[in-house]
Motif scaffolding. Structure first.
Motif, mmCIF file in Angstrom:
data_model
loop_
_atom_site.group_PDB
_atom_site.id
_atom_site.type_symbol
_atom_site.label_atom_id
_atom_site.label_comp_id
_atom_site.label_asym_id
_atom_site.label_seq_id
_atom_site.Cartn_x
_atom_site.Cartn_y
_atom_site.Cartn_z
ATOM 1 N N ILE A 82 -8.558 -9.229 2.896
ATOM 2 C CA ILE A 82 -9.181 -9.079 1.716
ATOM 3 C C ILE A 82 -8.672 -9.758 0.272
ATOM 4 C CG2 ILE A 82 -10.087 -7.274 0.154
ATOM 5 C CD1 ILE A 82 -10.071 -5.234 2.517
ATOM 6 N N ARG A 83 -9.310 -10.719 -0.224
ATOM 7 C CA ARG A 83 -8.697 -11.326 -1.265
ATOM 8 C C ARG A 83 -9.655 -11.168 -2.645
ATOM 9 N NH1 ARG A 83 -8.133 -16.943 2.212
ATOM 10 N NH2 ARG A 83 -9.494 -15.989 3.225
ATOM 11 N N GLY A 84 -9.094 -11.416 -3.789
ATOM 12 C CA GLY A 84 -9.683 -11.324 -5.065
ATOM 13 C C GLY A 84 -10.195 -10.038 -5.282
ATOM 14 N N VAL A 85 -9.272 -9.103 -4.937
ATOM 15 C CA VAL A 85 -9.249 -7.763 -5.612
ATOM 16 C C VAL A 85 -8.160 -7.440 -6.441
ATOM 17 C CG1 VAL A 85 -10.739 -6.611 -3.754
ATOM 18 C CG2 VAL A 85 -8.202 -6.951 -3.509
ATOM 19 N N SER A 86 -8.228 -6.353 -7.424
ATOM 20 C CA SER A 86 -7.276 -6.114 -8.227
ATOM 21 C C SER A 86 -6.216 -5.105 -7.681
ATOM 22 C CB SER A 86 -7.849 -5.344 -9.472
ATOM 23 O OG SER A 86 -8.422 -4.237 -9.080
ATOM 24 N N ARG A 87 -5.225 -5.177 -8.160
ATOM 25 C CA ARG A 87 -4.189 -3.795 -7.795
ATOM 26 C C ARG A 87 -4.393 -2.807 -7.909
ATOM 27 N NH1 ARG A 87 0.749 -5.954 -5.783
ATOM 28 N NH2 ARG A 87 1.721 -3.943 -6.636
ATOM 29 N N SER A 88 -5.217 -2.805 -8.910
ATOM 30 C CA SER A 88 -5.874 -1.225 -9.368
ATOM 31 C C SER A 88 -6.852 -0.676 -7.922
ATOM 32 C CB SER A 88 -6.870 -1.491 -10.286
ATOM 33 O OG SER A 88 -7.638 -0.096 -10.889
ATOM 34 N N ARG A 97 -5.155 6.980 4.617
ATOM 35 C CA ARG A 97 -3.853 7.148 5.438
ATOM 36 C C ARG A 97 -3.835 6.490 6.859
ATOM 37 N NH1 ARG A 97 -3.308 12.950 3.104
ATOM 38 N NH2 ARG A 97 -5.462 12.578 2.929
ATOM 39 N N HIS A 98 -5.285 6.326 7.321
ATOM 40 C CA HIS A 98 -5.330 5.935 8.796
ATOM 41 C C HIS A 98 -5.765 4.381 8.992
ATOM 42 C CE1 HIS A 98 -5.338 10.210 9.856
ATOM 43 N NE2 HIS A 98 -6.230 10.371 9.024
ATOM 44 N N LEU A 99 -5.525 3.737 7.625
ATOM 45 C CA LEU A 99 -5.541 2.238 7.833
ATOM 46 C C LEU A 99 -4.223 1.580 7.492
ATOM 47 C CD1 LEU A 99 -8.841 1.832 5.414
ATOM 48 C CD2 LEU A 99 -8.870 1.615 7.873
ATOM 49 N N SER A 100 -4.195 0.330 8.128
ATOM 50 C CA SER A 100 -2.642 -0.097 8.038
ATOM 51 C C SER A 100 -2.687 -1.240 6.875
ATOM 52 C CB SER A 100 -2.215 -0.333 9.351
ATOM 53 O OG SER A 100 -2.188 0.414 10.184
ATOM 54 N N TYR A 101 -1.826 -1.543 6.297
ATOM 55 C CA TYR A 101 -1.876 -2.492 5.010
ATOM 56 C C TYR A 101 -0.509 -3.481 5.186
ATOM 57 C CZ TYR A 101 -4.716 1.271 3.623
ATOM 58 O OH TYR A 101 -5.626 2.192 3.418
ATOM 59 N N SER A 102 -0.957 -4.667 4.633
ATOM 60 C CA SER A 102 0.199 -5.676 4.422
ATOM 61 C C SER A 102 -0.357 -6.565 3.251
ATOM 62 C CB SER A 102 0.557 -6.693 5.575
ATOM 63 O OG SER A 102 0.980 -5.978 6.693
ATOM 64 N N GLN A 103 0.590 -6.332 2.022
ATOM 65 C CA GLN A 103 -0.063 -6.782 0.781
ATOM 66 C C GLN A 103 0.811 -7.839 0.057
ATOM 67 O OE1 GLN A 103 -1.027 -3.674 -2.003
ATOM 68 N NE2 GLN A 103 -2.099 -5.042 -3.293
ATOM 69 N N ARG A 177 -4.588 -7.416 -12.107
ATOM 70 C CA ARG A 177 -3.982 -8.560 -11.203
ATOM 71 C C ARG A 177 -4.709 -8.830 -10.067
ATOM 72 N NH1 ARG A 177 2.218 -10.758 -10.367
ATOM 73 N NH2 ARG A 177 1.228 -12.519 -9.599
ATOM 74 N N ALA A 178 -5.109 -9.688 -9.691
ATOM 75 C CA ALA A 178 -5.528 -10.178 -8.422
ATOM 76 C C ALA A 178 -4.671 -10.249 -7.275
ATOM 77 C CB ALA A 178 -6.229 -11.643 -8.346
ATOM 78 N N THR A 179 -4.892 -9.525 -6.250
ATOM 79 C CA THR A 179 -3.847 -9.571 -5.055
ATOM 80 C C THR A 179 -4.745 -9.776 -3.798
ATOM 81 O OG1 THR A 179 -2.220 -8.037 -4.125
ATOM 82 C CG2 THR A 179 -4.356 -6.987 -4.709
ATOM 83 N N GLU A 180 -3.963 -9.578 -2.642
ATOM 84 C CA GLU A 180 -4.643 -9.996 -1.242
ATOM 85 C C GLU A 180 -3.995 -8.839 -0.139
ATOM 86 O OE1 GLU A 180 -4.344 -14.537 -2.343
ATOM 87 O OE2 GLU A 180 -3.301 -13.943 -0.716
ATOM 88 N N ILE A 181 -4.688 -8.647 0.601
ATOM 89 C CA ILE A 181 -4.244 -7.611 1.507
ATOM 90 C C ILE A 181 -4.780 -7.397 2.722
ATOM 91 C CG2 ILE A 181 -5.872 -5.886 0.703
ATOM 92 C CD1 ILE A 181 -3.544 -3.626 0.860
ATOM 93 N N VAL A 182 -4.008 -7.578 3.815
ATOM 94 C CA VAL A 182 -4.640 -7.450 5.203
ATOM 95 C C VAL A 182 -4.677 -5.931 5.899
ATOM 96 C CG1 VAL A 182 -4.151 -7.844 7.735
ATOM 97 C CG2 VAL A 182 -3.460 -9.645 5.987
ATOM 98 N N VAL A 183 -5.849 -5.455 6.071
ATOM 99 C CA VAL A 183 -6.085 -3.992 6.477
ATOM 100 C C VAL A 183 -6.440 -4.123 7.728
ATOM 101 C CG1 VAL A 183 -7.182 -1.974 5.661
ATOM 102 C CG2 VAL A 183 -6.614 -3.778 4.106
#
Ligand SMILES: Cc1cc2nc3c(=O)[nH]c(=O)nc-3n(C[C@H](O)[C@H](O)[C@H](O)COP(=O)(O)OP(=O)(O)OC[C@H]3O[C@@H](n4cnc5c(N)ncnc54)[C@H](O)[C@@H]3O)c2cc1C
Length: 248
Positions: A82-88, A97-103, A177-183
């Motif tokens: 997922i790209r182009g999302v805010s840190r908010s 809690r059942h998803l896994s994240y790398s930001q 602020r824009a961020t990116e995250i693998v979920v």
């Protein structure tokens, strides 16, 4: 590279399934949704598909969702980038809690901070101007702070100095602020996210993200998400909902 502030959701991994050769069963789907059907049928050894309504993978998974036999959906996973999302928004997303994240790391990655303009502000000249000025002020203070901290830490090693300066200065950057995250998540966890945040009660940006996730997930596991309806509200917002959802 895509624009840092434009929402983009890509499927980057899915479940591969291969049925054991000695089980007298086949289905009309593959991947995670076939695995979910296999897991459900394994509970009853219902390989011979005794009921017409559940003889297809779509019918079977619909039934599973209807009766709440949702643990079978936990065997299959999908990973989205997922790209182009805010840190908010990622702050809210990671509450699941059942998803896994790398930001994306704000300390290690040196880039030009970009900001996702929130929905009611985007496209409004006056409010957009206000947002831009505030973001530019924060950005200028961020740069100044990095410079100042760099000078104070002049004696320390370059990479460490730069990392410590960014980690302190980031406190001044807006949550936009824009961020990116693998979920990564199993199908049940993804369904729960969409049921909770696809509604018109959810934060606008998170709702848009939930809808975008649903669209991507449907491309790879359509039968596990077929019950969700996408509806365009009169004000232009798009929501996702399901009459079958038993949790969320
Ligand atoms: C409209 C809206 C407004 C919100 N406002 C706020 C707010 O003001 N402040 C705030 O802090 N949060 C807020 N949230 C976030 C919300 O409280 C949840 O943290 C978030 O939606 C994740 O949901 P969850 O805990 O059900 O999900 P998950 O963590 O994804 O869990 C999924 C499900 O697993 C079960 N589960 C998970 N962990 C446990 C556990 N420890 N014990 C028992 N069952 C468990 C529950 O059934 C749960 O629904 C809001 C959410 C929405 C949709």
């Amino acid at each position: 590279m895509s624009d840092q502030t434009t929402l983009r959701v890509d499927v980057i991994a899915t479940t591969r399934f291969s049925a054991p050769a000695d089980v007298p069963w086949s289905t009309d789907a593959d991947g995670g949704q076939a695995l979910a059907e296999f897991a459900g049928r394994a509970c009853y050894r219902s390989w011979d598909k005794p009921k017409a309504a559940t003889a297809t993978n779509a019918g079977y998974l619909r039934h599973v969702i209807e009766v709440g036999h949702l643990s079978v959906l936990e065997h299959a996973q999908v990973t989205l980038y997922i790209r182009g999302v805010s840190r908010s928004v990622t702050h809210e997303l990671i509450r699941h809690r059942h998803l896994s994240y790398s930001q994306l790391s704000q300390r290690h990655v040196i880039d030009d901070p970009a900001f996702v303009v929130p929905q009611p502000v985007n496209g409004d000249d006056e409010l957009g101007g206000l947002f831009e000025r505030a973001a530019a002020t924060a950005r200028a203070a961020y740069d100044e702070l990095i410079e100042g901290i760099g000078q104070r830490l002049a004696g320390s090693e370059g990479a460490t100095r730069s990392k410590r300066a960014r980690q302190a200065a980031q406190a001044l950057l807006p949550a936009a602020r824009a961020t990116e995250i693998v979920v990564t998540g199993n199908l049940r966890a993804w369904r729960q996210l969409i049921a909770t945040h696809g509604s018109d009660h959810a934060d606008d940006e998170l709702r848009e993200l939930a809808v975008a996730c649903l669209q991507r997930l449907r491309e790879v596991e359509p039968n596990a998400f077929a019950d969700f309806l996408l509806t365009d509200l009169p004000d232009g917002r798009r929501i996702a909902s399901s009459a079958l959802v038993t949790e969320g």
